[in-house]
Design an enzyme around this catalytic site. Structure first.
Site, PDB file in Angstrom:
ATOM      1  N   GLU A 114      -3.894  -1.078   6.150  1.00 38.24           N
ATOM      2  CA  GLU A 114      -2.780  -0.505   6.909  1.00 38.24           C
ATOM      3  C   GLU A 114      -2.931   1.011   7.072  1.00 38.24           C
ATOM      4  O   GLU A 114      -1.950   1.719   7.299  1.00 38.24           O
ATOM      5  CB  GLU A 114      -1.453  -0.808   6.197  1.00 38.24           C
ATOM      6  CG  GLU A 114      -1.097  -2.282   6.118  1.00 38.24           C
ATOM      7  CD  GLU A 114      -0.648  -2.881   7.444  1.00 38.24           C
ATOM      8  OE1 GLU A 114      -0.813  -2.215   8.489  1.00 38.24           O
ATOM      9  OE2 GLU A 114      -0.148  -4.006   7.427  1.00 38.24           O
ATOM     10  N   ASN A 137       0.852  -1.187   0.000  1.00 37.41           N
ATOM     11  CA  ASN A 137       0.000   0.000   0.000  1.00 37.41           C
ATOM     12  C   ASN A 137       0.881   1.229   0.000  1.00 37.41           C
ATOM     13  O   ASN A 137       1.984   1.215   0.556  1.00 37.41           O
ATOM     14  CB  ASN A 137      -0.955   0.004   1.205  1.00 37.41           C
ATOM     15  CG  ASN A 137      -0.321  -0.560   2.462  1.00 37.41           C
ATOM     16  OD1 ASN A 137       0.404   0.123   3.164  1.00 37.41           O
ATOM     17  ND2 ASN A 137      -0.568  -1.842   2.730  1.00 37.41           N
ATOM     18  N   HIS A 142       7.671  -9.654   6.963  1.00 38.29           N
ATOM     19  CA  HIS A 142       6.542  -8.902   6.429  1.00 38.29           C
ATOM     20  C   HIS A 142       6.912  -8.060   5.205  1.00 38.29           C
ATOM     21  O   HIS A 142       6.386  -8.278   4.124  1.00 38.29           O
ATOM     22  CB  HIS A 142       5.970  -8.006   7.542  1.00 38.29           C
ATOM     23  CG  HIS A 142       4.756  -7.234   7.144  1.00 38.29           C
ATOM     24  ND1 HIS A 142       3.947  -6.583   8.068  1.00 38.29           N
ATOM     25  CD2 HIS A 142       4.192  -6.976   5.942  1.00 38.29           C
ATOM     26  CE1 HIS A 142       2.950  -5.989   7.439  1.00 38.29           C
ATOM     27  NE2 HIS A 142       3.084  -6.199   6.141  1.00 38.29           N
ATOM     28  N   SER A 148      -8.528  -0.704  -0.270  1.00 39.26           N
ATOM     29  CA  SER A 148      -8.391  -2.086   0.184  1.00 39.26           C
ATOM     30  C   SER A 148      -8.828  -3.056  -0.904  1.00 39.26           C
ATOM     31  O   SER A 148      -9.813  -2.827  -1.611  1.00 39.26           O
ATOM     32  CB  SER A 148      -9.243  -2.291   1.436  1.00 39.26           C
ATOM     33  OG  SER A 148      -9.154  -3.619   1.905  1.00 39.26           O
ATOM     34  N   SER A 192      -6.864   1.186   2.525  1.00 46.64           N
ATOM     35  CA  SER A 192      -6.012   0.042   2.844  1.00 46.64           C
ATOM     36  C   SER A 192      -6.150  -0.363   4.307  1.00 46.64           C
ATOM     37  O   SER A 192      -6.337   0.478   5.191  1.00 46.64           O
ATOM     38  CB  SER A 192      -4.552   0.399   2.557  1.00 46.64           C
ATOM     39  OG  SER A 192      -3.678  -0.532   3.152  1.00 46.64           O
TER      40      SER A 192
END
Length: 221
Positions: free
Chosen positions: A77, A31, A158, A45, A75
Protein backbone atom coordinates in the site's frame (compact mmCIF):
# COMPACT_ATOMS: atom_id res chain seq x y z
CA UNK A 1 22.13 5.69 10.87
CA UNK A 2 21.39 9.14 12.32
CA UNK A 3 19.75 9.59 15.72
CA UNK A 4 16.55 10.98 14.18
CA UNK A 5 16.28 7.93 11.92
CA UNK A 6 16.73 5.60 14.88
CA UNK A 7 14.09 7.47 16.87
CA UNK A 8 11.42 7.26 14.19
CA UNK A 9 12.16 3.59 13.56
CA UNK A 10 11.85 2.77 17.26
CA UNK A 11 8.59 4.66 17.47
CA UNK A 12 7.18 2.80 14.46
CA UNK A 13 8.05 -0.55 16.01
CA UNK A 14 6.45 0.55 19.29
CA UNK A 15 3.12 1.43 17.69
CA UNK A 16 3.20 -1.57 15.36
CA UNK A 17 3.23 -3.81 18.44
CA UNK A 18 0.44 -1.79 20.11
CA UNK A 19 -1.70 -2.25 16.99
CA UNK A 20 -1.29 -6.03 17.13
CA UNK A 21 -1.79 -6.17 20.91
CA UNK A 22 -5.11 -4.36 20.53
CA UNK A 23 -6.32 -6.77 17.84
CA UNK A 24 -6.50 -4.09 15.16
CA UNK A 25 -4.84 -6.38 12.59
CA UNK A 26 -4.19 -10.09 12.25
CA UNK A 27 -1.36 -11.89 10.48
CA UNK A 28 0.57 -9.77 7.98
CA UNK A 29 -2.33 -7.31 7.57
CA UNK A 30 -2.14 -3.55 7.91
CA UNK A 31 0.67 -1.07 7.36
CA UNK A 32 1.91 2.08 9.04
CA UNK A 33 4.32 4.86 8.20
CA UNK A 34 5.83 8.08 9.47
CA UNK A 35 7.87 10.78 7.78
CA UNK A 36 10.90 12.85 8.68
CA UNK A 37 11.68 15.58 6.21
CA UNK A 38 11.24 14.12 2.72
CA UNK A 39 11.68 10.52 3.84
CA UNK A 40 8.81 8.17 4.61
CA UNK A 41 9.51 5.09 6.73
CA UNK A 42 6.95 2.37 5.98
CA UNK A 43 6.39 -1.21 7.04
CA UNK A 44 8.04 -3.83 4.82
CA UNK A 45 5.90 -6.11 2.66
CA UNK A 46 5.09 -9.57 3.97
CA UNK A 47 5.85 -8.88 7.63
CA UNK A 48 3.38 -9.11 10.49
CA UNK A 49 3.57 -5.73 12.21
CA UNK A 50 4.81 -7.13 15.51
CA UNK A 51 7.73 -8.81 13.73
CA UNK A 52 9.26 -5.65 12.30
CA UNK A 53 12.59 -4.69 13.84
CA UNK A 54 13.62 -1.01 13.88
CA UNK A 55 16.17 -1.47 11.09
CA UNK A 56 13.60 -3.12 8.79
CA UNK A 57 11.35 -0.11 8.15
CA UNK A 58 11.71 0.86 4.51
CA UNK A 59 12.76 4.46 3.68
CA UNK A 60 11.06 5.95 0.63
CA UNK A 61 11.33 9.45 -0.85
CA UNK A 62 7.98 11.25 -0.48
CA UNK A 63 8.67 13.44 -3.51
CA UNK A 64 9.85 10.82 -5.98
CA UNK A 65 8.69 7.50 -4.55
CA UNK A 66 12.24 6.14 -4.81
CA UNK A 67 13.03 3.31 -2.38
CA UNK A 68 16.12 4.55 -0.56
CA UNK A 69 17.13 1.19 0.89
CA UNK A 70 16.10 -1.88 -1.11
CA UNK A 71 16.92 -4.48 1.52
CA UNK A 72 13.17 -5.00 1.94
CA UNK A 73 10.21 -4.18 -0.29
CA UNK A 74 7.83 -1.53 1.06
CA UNK A 75 4.25 -2.37 1.90
CA UNK A 76 2.03 -3.06 -1.08
CA UNK A 77 0.00 0.00 0.00
CA UNK A 78 3.02 2.29 -0.44
CA UNK A 79 1.19 4.41 -3.03
CA UNK A 80 -1.68 5.14 -0.64
CA UNK A 81 0.77 6.41 1.97
CA UNK A 82 2.73 8.51 -0.51
CA UNK A 83 -0.36 10.06 -2.08
CA UNK A 84 -1.79 10.94 1.36
CA UNK A 85 1.40 12.70 2.49
CA UNK A 86 1.49 14.66 -0.75
CA UNK A 87 -2.16 15.64 -0.31
CA UNK A 88 -1.87 16.75 3.34
CA UNK A 89 1.48 18.06 4.43
CA UNK A 90 0.55 18.88 8.04
CA UNK A 91 0.36 15.18 8.87
CA UNK A 92 3.44 13.05 9.55
CA UNK A 93 1.99 9.60 10.33
CA UNK A 94 -0.47 7.16 8.77
CA UNK A 95 -1.98 4.07 10.36
CA UNK A 96 -3.81 1.57 8.15
CA UNK A 97 -5.43 -1.30 10.02
CA UNK A 98 -8.17 -3.91 9.63
CA UNK A 99 -10.22 -3.39 12.82
CA UNK A 100 -13.05 -5.95 13.00
CA UNK A 101 -15.80 -3.59 14.16
CA UNK A 102 -14.89 -0.96 11.55
CA UNK A 103 -15.04 -3.59 8.82
CA UNK A 104 -18.31 -4.98 10.18
CA UNK A 105 -19.79 -1.49 10.25
CA UNK A 106 -18.75 -0.88 6.65
CA UNK A 107 -20.68 -4.00 5.59
CA UNK A 108 -24.00 -2.69 6.87
CA UNK A 109 -23.74 1.13 6.95
CA UNK A 110 -22.01 4.08 5.34
CA UNK A 111 -21.96 6.41 8.31
CA UNK A 112 -20.74 6.53 11.90
CA UNK A 113 -22.51 9.23 13.91
CA UNK A 114 -20.76 11.05 16.74
CA UNK A 115 -21.70 9.15 19.89
CA UNK A 116 -19.53 10.39 22.78
CA UNK A 117 -17.09 13.19 23.71
CA UNK A 118 -13.80 11.38 22.97
CA UNK A 119 -14.99 10.60 19.48
CA UNK A 120 -15.95 14.23 18.91
CA UNK A 121 -12.68 15.60 20.29
CA UNK A 122 -10.12 13.12 18.91
CA UNK A 123 -11.72 12.02 15.64
CA UNK A 124 -14.25 14.62 14.57
CA UNK A 125 -16.00 13.98 11.30
CA UNK A 126 -15.01 10.82 9.46
CA UNK A 127 -15.86 9.47 6.04
CA UNK A 128 -16.24 6.24 4.09
CA UNK A 129 -14.63 5.15 0.81
CA UNK A 130 -16.53 2.56 -1.26
CA UNK A 131 -14.69 -0.70 -1.85
CA UNK A 132 -11.71 -0.37 -4.18
CA UNK A 133 -9.23 -3.13 -4.99
CA UNK A 134 -6.44 -2.94 -2.36
CA UNK A 135 -2.84 -2.04 -3.27
CA UNK A 136 -3.88 -0.19 -6.43
CA UNK A 137 -3.42 3.41 -7.48
CA UNK A 138 -7.23 3.61 -7.59
CA UNK A 139 -7.37 3.07 -3.84
CA UNK A 140 -4.46 5.47 -3.31
CA UNK A 141 -6.30 8.15 -5.28
CA UNK A 142 -9.60 7.53 -3.46
CA UNK A 143 -8.06 7.83 0.01
CA UNK A 144 -5.83 10.79 -0.87
CA UNK A 145 -8.89 12.65 -2.15
CA UNK A 146 -10.45 12.42 1.33
CA UNK A 147 -7.36 13.16 3.43
CA UNK A 148 -7.36 16.97 3.08
CA UNK A 149 -10.75 17.08 4.84
CA UNK A 150 -10.78 14.00 7.09
CA UNK A 151 -8.31 12.39 9.48
CA UNK A 152 -10.20 9.09 9.74
CA UNK A 153 -11.39 7.14 6.71
CA UNK A 154 -13.22 3.81 6.78
CA UNK A 155 -12.55 1.69 3.70
CA UNK A 156 -15.65 -0.39 2.99
CA UNK A 157 -15.05 -4.17 3.14
CA UNK A 158 -11.41 -3.46 3.93
CA UNK A 159 -10.34 -1.45 6.97
CA UNK A 160 -9.47 1.95 8.37
CA UNK A 161 -6.95 4.70 7.60
CA UNK A 162 -6.12 7.38 10.15
CA UNK A 163 -3.60 10.19 9.91
CA UNK A 164 -2.03 12.37 12.57
CA UNK A 165 0.55 14.99 13.38
CA UNK A 166 2.49 12.11 14.92
CA UNK A 167 2.12 8.36 15.33
CA UNK A 168 0.54 8.70 18.75
CA UNK A 169 -2.30 10.82 17.41
CA UNK A 170 -2.89 8.60 14.37
CA UNK A 171 -2.84 5.48 16.53
CA UNK A 172 -5.30 6.77 19.13
CA UNK A 173 -7.64 7.89 16.39
CA UNK A 174 -7.65 4.27 15.22
CA UNK A 175 -8.53 3.05 18.70
CA UNK A 176 -11.35 5.57 19.12
CA UNK A 177 -12.89 4.88 15.68
CA UNK A 178 -12.85 1.14 16.37
CA UNK A 179 -14.44 1.66 19.80
CA UNK A 180 -17.05 3.98 18.27
CA UNK A 181 -17.88 1.38 15.62
CA UNK A 182 -18.25 -1.28 18.31
CA UNK A 183 -20.55 0.87 20.45
CA UNK A 184 -22.67 1.88 17.46
CA UNK A 185 -23.14 -1.70 16.26
CA UNK A 186 -24.08 -2.89 19.76
CA UNK A 187 -26.54 -0.03 20.26
CA UNK A 188 -28.00 -0.47 16.77
CA UNK A 189 -28.64 -4.15 17.45
CA UNK A 190 -31.04 -3.35 20.29
CA UNK A 191 -32.54 -0.03 19.30
CA UNK A 192 -32.08 3.39 17.73
CA UNK A 193 -28.79 4.87 19.03
CA UNK A 194 -28.94 8.31 20.63
CA UNK A 195 -26.24 10.41 18.94
CA UNK A 196 -24.78 13.79 19.80
CA UNK A 197 -26.50 16.72 18.18
CA UNK A 198 -24.59 19.23 16.08
CA UNK A 199 -24.85 21.70 18.96
CA UNK A 200 -23.47 19.17 21.44
CA UNK A 201 -20.66 18.31 19.03
CA UNK A 202 -19.67 21.96 18.74
CA UNK A 203 -19.79 22.43 22.52
CA UNK A 204 -17.24 19.65 22.95
CA UNK A 205 -15.01 21.11 20.24
CA UNK A 206 -15.05 24.47 22.03
CA UNK A 207 -13.98 23.10 25.43
CA UNK A 208 -10.58 24.39 26.49
CA UNK A 209 -9.88 21.12 28.30
CA UNK A 210 -10.47 19.08 25.17
CA UNK A 211 -8.34 21.42 23.07
CA UNK A 212 -5.52 21.02 25.60
CA UNK A 213 -5.84 17.23 25.56
CA UNK A 214 -5.68 17.07 21.76
CA UNK A 215 -2.73 19.45 21.72
CA UNK A 216 -0.93 17.30 24.28
CA UNK A 217 -1.65 14.17 22.23
CA UNK A 218 -0.05 15.81 19.19
CA UNK A 219 3.07 16.79 21.11
CA UNK A 220 3.73 13.58 23.05
CA UNK A 221 5.33 10.45 21.64
Amino acid sequence: MQNADVKIRLELSKYAKKIVDKGLVVGPGGNISAIRGDTMYISPSGFALEEIEPDQWVPVSVKTGEILDKTFRPSSEVLMHLYCYRARQDMTAIVHTHPPYCIALSLVANELPTLFPDQAALVGDLTFVPYVLPTTDLLADAVAAKVPEFTSIILENHGLVTVGKNLREAYYRTEVVEESSKIYLIAKSVGNPKVLTEEEYKEIASLESEAYRVELLQKMK
